[in-house]
Design an enzyme around this catalytic site. Sequence first.
Site, mmCIF file in Angstrom:
data_model
loop_
_atom_site.group_PDB
_atom_site.id
_atom_site.type_symbol
_atom_site.label_atom_id
_atom_site.label_comp_id
_atom_site.label_asym_id
_atom_site.label_seq_id
_atom_site.Cartn_x
_atom_site.Cartn_y
_atom_site.Cartn_z
ATOM 1 N N SER A 216 21.953 48.320 88.434
ATOM 2 C CA SER A 216 21.243 48.279 87.307
ATOM 3 C C SER A 216 19.864 47.656 87.613
ATOM 4 C CB SER A 216 21.754 47.346 86.048
ATOM 5 O OG SER A 216 22.809 47.804 85.612
ATOM 6 N N SER A 254 23.842 53.043 85.624
ATOM 7 C CA SER A 254 22.795 52.094 85.683
ATOM 8 C C SER A 254 21.829 51.666 84.478
ATOM 9 C CB SER A 254 21.653 52.538 86.928
ATOM 10 O OG SER A 254 20.821 51.583 87.210
ATOM 11 N N ASP A 256 18.873 50.348 83.257
ATOM 12 C CA ASP A 256 17.521 50.200 83.580
ATOM 13 C C ASP A 256 16.453 49.953 82.462
ATOM 14 O OD1 ASP A 256 18.202 51.256 86.276
ATOM 15 O OD2 ASP A 256 18.136 53.192 85.543
#
Length: 327
Positions: A216, A254, A256
């Site tokens: 992340s 992830s 983000d």
Amino acid sequence: MQNPRRVRDLGVVVGTLPTGPLNAITDVPGVLVGQTTITGDGLNTGVTAIVPEGYAGTLPAAVAVGNGYGKLIGTTQVDELGVIETPILLTGTLSTFRVADALLSWLLERNPTATSLNPIVGETNDGYLSDIRRRPITPDHVYAALDTASSDLPAEGCVGAGTGTGALGFKAGIGTASRTLPAGTVGAIVQANFSGLLTVLGNPIPAQPIDADGNSCMIVVATDLPLDSRQLGRLARRAIFAMGRVGSDFAPGSGDYAIAFTTSRTPTYQDHDLRTPFQAVTESVEEALLNSLTMAQTTTGYENRTVRAVPHDLISRGPQQAPSRLP
């Protein structure tokens, strides 16, 4: 062991715009940063607090989501109202909720009449190098980060919320950078913890992959440019785009996120003038991400797992001399 060095000190200059005096988010007037670091006994974690002066009166803000596989407390109200009303805190995934509760207590102590507050807390997963299930963050850790926040150059690398993170095959952590424009300053701070192939000024730097599930990135962008929340959303999206410039593969796991805010409450900027602010955001985030790597140190943590720092000579010598795998 190599000494941490900012990427600019290794001869890597990102972009063309000038930096602020510190080349940090704290170059934006009124923006403070404080951090608490926890290490030892299988723990590598902490708290990073971004504290803009005037937050209690609300500041224009926006959130952009590249991939929503994460925990970012407070986003729906930011989306709805276009403002933040608290500091922004970063930590490890399973400590997010304890940090939010402690931030709320800290705020209530300072505002005895408040009946509604919207704490903003983001995270990345530091469970590869830290015993994440222990959720070790206490109110004292949160208070210390908030109470020590200053306008100095923030510590980078293995500190605060970046103590146990890794990115692009190497140890990473906290990184920051800034750019100055005629009308103001744009700064960024990142908590880097994502996968991909490290890329420096367009050149790949291969590494052995980190066998970890936590992928992340949290990005906080600050400015004093007179922007409204819609325009700040456009800046936040460019901040996420910058991850691709350093090699992010934007993996499915992830989370983000980017949060952008301004300390100006009088939006007067025109959309057709945003080209240079967009460039400033992209350059600041790209350099902050690289700083998060070059300022980090090799770390051994939970269950004796080790993530190595990027060898500086791979970056400073150039990609043509980089080995295909680390020794």
